[in-house]
Design a protein around this motif. Sequence first.
Motif, PDB file in Angstrom:
ATOM      1  N   SER A 175      39.117  34.129  36.218  1.00 45.30           N
ATOM      2  CA  SER A 175      38.114  34.270  37.271  1.00 45.30           C
ATOM      3  C   SER A 175      38.197  33.110  38.236  1.00 45.30           C
ATOM      4  CB  SER A 175      36.710  34.364  36.673  1.00 45.30           C
ATOM      5  OG  SER A 175      36.416  33.222  35.911  1.00 45.30           O
ATOM      6  N   GLY A 177      33.980  34.802  43.171  1.00 46.53           N
ATOM      7  CA  GLY A 177      34.018  36.118  43.807  1.00 46.53           C
ATOM      8  C   GLY A 177      35.022  37.098  43.254  1.00 46.53           C
ATOM      9  N   ALA A 178      35.734  36.753  42.162  1.00 49.22           N
ATOM     10  CA  ALA A 178      36.760  37.673  41.665  1.00 49.22           C
ATOM     11  C   ALA A 178      37.070  37.468  40.186  1.00 49.22           C
ATOM     12  CB  ALA A 178      38.035  37.507  42.469  1.00 49.22           C
ATOM     13  N   TYR A 190      41.938  44.015  39.161  1.00 48.48           N
ATOM     14  CA  TYR A 190      41.285  42.985  39.970  1.00 48.48           C
ATOM     15  C   TYR A 190      39.920  43.515  40.387  1.00 48.48           C
ATOM     16  CZ  TYR A 190      40.242  40.371  44.241  1.00 48.48           C
ATOM     17  OH  TYR A 190      39.626  39.634  45.217  1.00 48.48           O
ATOM     18  N   ALA A 235      36.637  42.422  42.768  1.00 48.11           N
ATOM     19  CA  ALA A 235      36.057  41.513  43.760  1.00 48.11           C
ATOM     20  C   ALA A 235      34.550  41.758  43.807  1.00 48.11           C
ATOM     21  CB  ALA A 235      36.675  41.756  45.133  1.00 48.11           C
ATOM     22  N   ASP A 259      30.593  40.732  45.734  1.00 50.38           N
ATOM     23  CA  ASP A 259      29.885  40.178  46.887  1.00 50.38           C
ATOM     24  C   ASP A 259      28.975  39.046  46.421  1.00 50.38           C
ATOM     25  OD1 ASP A 259      27.602  41.395  45.787  1.00 50.38           O
ATOM     26  OD2 ASP A 259      27.534  42.997  47.290  1.00 50.38           O
ATOM     27  N   ILE A 291      30.194  44.588  42.418  1.00 54.08           N
ATOM     28  CA  ILE A 291      31.615  44.853  42.586  1.00 54.08           C
ATOM     29  C   ILE A 291      31.837  45.512  43.948  1.00 54.08           C
ATOM     30  CG2 ILE A 291      33.598  46.159  41.713  1.00 54.08           C
ATOM     31  CD1 ILE A 291      32.204  45.999  38.894  1.00 54.08           C
ATOM     32  N   THR A 292      32.733  44.933  44.750  1.00 56.61           N
ATOM     33  CA  THR A 292      33.030  45.486  46.074  1.00 56.61           C
ATOM     34  C   THR A 292      34.426  46.097  46.148  1.00 56.61           C
ATOM     35  OG1 THR A 292      33.847  43.350  46.855  1.00 56.61           O
ATOM     36  CG2 THR A 292      31.515  43.875  47.284  1.00 56.61           C
ATOM     37  N   ARG A 293      35.277  45.754  45.190  1.00 53.79           N
ATOM     38  CA  ARG A 293      36.664  46.226  45.226  1.00 53.79           C
ATOM     39  C   ARG A 293      37.229  46.215  43.811  1.00 53.79           C
ATOM     40  NH1 ARG A 293      40.465  48.914  48.241  1.00 53.79           N
ATOM     41  NH2 ARG A 293      42.516  47.980  48.083  1.00 53.79           N
ATOM     42  N   GLU A 350      41.022  47.026  42.088  1.00 56.62           N
ATOM     43  CA  GLU A 350      42.428  47.356  42.270  1.00 56.62           C
ATOM     44  C   GLU A 350      43.051  47.431  40.882  1.00 56.62           C
ATOM     45  OE1 GLU A 350      44.342  44.687  44.999  1.00 56.62           O
ATOM     46  OE2 GLU A 350      42.806  45.002  46.531  1.00 56.62           O
TER      47      GLU A 350
END
Length: 127
Positions: free
Chosen positions: A74, A77-78, A102, A104, A106, A111-113, A115
């Motif tokens: 970590s 933000g990720a 992965y 991501a 905010d 969770i915003t993303r 992958e």
Amino acid sequence: MSKDLKDLKDKVIAYLHALEKPDFEAARALCAETATVWHNDGKGDETLDEYFEGLKRQIGSYESIRYDIIRQFSQPGAVLQQHVVRVTAKSGERGGVHAAVYFAFDDAGLITRIEAYANYIPDSQDS
């Protein structure tokens, strides 16, 4: 490790546990409304609606699923993690989806993303 980084790792674990149940509402509540998802299937980004619709179909074909986290890294933000999704199909076939994912986040910790690079490997059957 700072508390904030541990919190993000714990949120990923909570998200995966919700999928194991499956409790799609709880999983989705951990995501920002505008979150996007990418898989290595060549189809490009998905919206949350598309992603969860696909998950419902996929997980619905299994008798059970379990996420075994191999490692997590970590940074602010990720979270990047490697895991194996242990699946048992309704037919009894067992296998694992090996993945590097992965996540991501905010500033609110949603969770915003996502992958995901994944590969399904059936368990070998002893003859």
